[in-house]
Design a protein around this motif. Structure first.
Motif: not given
Lengths: 478, 204
Positions: A94, A98, A101, A103, A108, A149-152, A155, A236
């Motif tokens: 990851s 990370a 992207a 985040f 995590y 990925h809370r803004d997507s 996700s 993600p």
């Protein structure tokens, strides 16, 4: 006069204690150091998992503790090492994502460590209560990871969907557990088996069915697989890679322990369930994957199918059968991680691409990656002399030895059907016109891909120690 | 003799019916009310088992939590209360029904001990007997000794839930003024006060 209570022995769960305390410490560090601490926390988390591997291997302390709620035996140790390694690789994979992207959150890796702790507790669970608590610790951490990925929208949708369906499956598991407790009067697996040795009631079978349904949800076996494609696609990609490997191991280990210890006396009952679930998973995994265009959805159906094959060994219900399931899982994990290392490196113009067609012509733009992915795909299809062939060979052999010929025949037919979509990827990479090439592969993904590719190709070299270790692990259950 | 099964079936039937109404009623406020009914009846089931501590906790915590839930419903869902109040009479039967069911249950429980005093002995005995240890002491003794492993693991599950809630919802807003006590205490007179001589007839 107050009763004197002995302190329970803690040696069997040293690794779990290290993970729990380490996760708490890292959480404090992360909160005080802020977002910049993400790389440090990631590194230390992998170190913690490594330390836990060493403790599981060398700290010893076999036996039960906490009044039989927790058990450490060679089966538990084998599965724990495998789970810890899979989780460690998932964290490592990851890192690049990370960074790119955006985040980089220190929570995590901590959540992965806590999920892994839950998995270790599941593997060592010897009581219906510890089974449920381990399962819930693992699942809750993964729900959050899927939505991290809370803004997507995709996700969060994946996280919510997994949470709602996961809560439903927990409910079924708890209902089944309450029936089992009600009809046997015990929550401890050994005690349940003792009571069942004198015969069983119909109510207990209902409980067994509900418990198996809850467990089948966690290994995403048909008919409890509905969440898998959507969650795999929406989460993600590094989370999907984690989701496809370690939790499957733990849930499968838990299923094996529940059926071979608690429900050992009524093996006729659960063998039917396992055989049905296994056939349904193999068939759905083979046919539903054919129409998929998104590679993450394809991997979801592929993992459903593979869990079906692994359950063939369990349906046999013999020591050889359990050994073959363990060997299957040992081979399944590197194949999955390798495939996801490739998927994670599919980036063009700062964006992940997930379409299968975009792999076209990979053999000309990135010959090495194409070769490795090709080998993994051949292995997933089960073509000799690659690792995947031996995995299937051992489970089918176990089924035949248990006189389950029809199960083995269906398995072979379905792996021929399933070969179609794996080989289509190979065809795309080697015989189709190249599109634009992907961005350069990050170092850690390269390492994972090379390691898993080497394992798949050269499996024959380390086949015998793995099979022997799996044999010892399976023997401790019988 | 027969009273205990009757109460068991009464409580369970009402619990299940109320639970069904929670998910099937259109109005979220009604759902909350039915939830309260379901909790009260589950508490009744616990009393039948002799676990009066859990029964009371269920009432105190859950019915208390329902009040919070109610607030959430009011705040977060777009329930038009003017419209609701217009139909107050229309909803009165449901509210009255819930009230009557609760009343009947209470009368039945209290009346039961008067009609048949031996019922009190029929109640399942908690382990150990109440004479030796109260419910709370018995729970505490088990929770922190035999079940310490489960207790601690449950704590970890709750920790993960807390981390999850923070990870998924906490956002650091830019430009919010926060109190910084260190800076407040560290201010000196020189930094805060400026003495200016102002000549008369001129401003600053």
């Amino acid at each position: 006069m107050p009763e004197v209570i002995m302190m329970p022995t803690l040696t069997p769960l040293l690794a779990e204690l290290v993970l729990a305390l380490g996760a708490l410490g890292l959480l404090m560090f992360g909160v005080f150091a802020g977002e910049r601490s993400a790389p440090t926390v990631t590194g230390v988390s992998i170190g913690l998992l490594g330390l836990a591997v060493l403790l599981v291997l060398f700290a010893g302390g076999d036996g039960t503790t906490f009044n039989g709620a927790f058990i450490q035996d060679s089966f538990a140790r084998f599965m724990k090492v495998l789970t810890l390694i899979a989780s460690g690789f998932a964290i490592a994979m990851s890192v690049g994502y990370a960074r790119l992207a955006g985040f980089q959150r220190f929570e995590y890796p901590i959540l992965i460590v806590l999920a892994t702790l839950g998995m270790l507790l599941m593997i060592s669970a010897n009581d219906l209560i510890s089974l449920y608590l381990g399962l819930e610790l693992q699942s809750l951490a993964i729900y959050v990871l899927a939505a991290i990925h809370r803004d997507s929208i995709r996700s969060t949708e994946a996280g919510l969907k997994y949470f709602v369906l996961g809560a439903l499956s927990s409910g079924m598991l708890l209902y089944g557990s309450s029936l089992v407790y009600g009809f046997t009067g015990h929550t401890n697996f050994i005690e349940i088996a003792n009571v069942l040795a004198d015969g069983r009631s119909t109510g207990l079978v209902i409980g067994l069915v509900f418990v198996m349904a809850g467990l089948a949800f966690k290994i995403s076996a048909v008919p409890f697989h509905m969440w898998t494609p959507d969650v795999y696609e929406g989460a993600p990609t590094p989370v999907t890679a984690f989701l496809a490997a370690a939790p499957k191991l733990a849930a499968m280990a838990l299923t094996i322990r529940v059926v071979t210890e608690a429900f050992a006396p009524i093996s006729m009952d659960w063998q039917q369930i396992v055989a049905f679930v296994s056939i349904a998973s193999m068939v759905l995994g083979a046919f539903a994957a054919i129409g998929q265009r998104n590679i993450k959805r394809l991997m979801a159906y592929s993992s459903i199918g593979h869990m079906g094959y692994a359950l063939v060994g369990l349906a046999a219900g013999t020591e050889l059968g359990v050994q073959s399931v363990i060997v299957y899982l040992v081979i399944y994990v590197p194949m999955t991680l390798g495939a996801f290392a490739c998927i994670l490196s599919m980036r063009r113009q700062e964006h992940m691409v997930e379409d299968i067609e975009s792999l076209a012509g990979l053999s000309r733009t990135q010959p090495m990656t194409a070769f490795m992915l090709g080998a993994i795909m051949f292995s997933l299809a089960g073509i000799p002399p690659l690792a995947g062939f031996f995995a299937k060979y051992y489970v089918f052999l176990a089924a035949i030895e248990a006189n389950l010929y029809w199960l083995a025949v269906i398995g072979v037919v379905m792996s021929v059907v399933g070969a179609f979509y794996y080989l289509r990827i190979v065809k795309l990479m080697y015989f189709d016109e190249a599109e634009a090439s992907f961005e350069r592969m990050p170092g850690e993904l390269k390492a994972v891909l090379v390691l898993s590719g080497a394992f798949v190709v050269a499996f024959l070299v380390f086949a015998s120690p793995i099979i022997n270790a799996a044999g010892t692990a399976a023997a401790s259950l019988f | 003799m027969i009273l205990q099964p009757i109460f068991f079936y009464l409580f369970s039937a009402v619990t299940i019916a109320a639970a069904l109404m929670v998910i099937s009623s259109r109005n979220p406020v009604h759902s909350v009310l039915f939830l309260i009914l379901a909790f009260f009846n589950s508490a009744g089931l616990f009393v039948l088992l002799g676990a009066e501590f859990i029964a009371m906790i269920l009432v105190v915590v859950y019915v208390g939590a329902v009040a919070v839930l109610f607030l959430f419903v009011v705040m977060m869902l777009d329930v038009d209360f003017v419209e609701l109040r217009q139909g107050f009479l229309q909803y009165l039967p449901i509210g009255a029904l819930i009230g009557i069911i609760l009343l009947v249950e209470l009368v039945a429980v209290l009346g039961g001990t008067i009609i048949a005093p031996e019922v009190a002995q029929q109640v399942a005995q908690p382990i150990p007997p109440l004479a030796e240890a109260s419910n709370i002491a018995a729970i505490g003794e088990l929770l922190y000794t035999k079940y310490i492993f489960f207790f601690q693991t449950a704590g970890l599950v709750l920790l993960v839930a807390m981390i999850g809630a923070i990870v998924l919802t906490l956002r650091h807003k830019e430009g919010v003024k926060r109190q910084d006590i260190g800076a407040q205490v560290g201010r000196t007179r020189e930094a805060a006060v400026e003495l200016v001589k102002v000549k008369s007839g001129q401003g600053i």
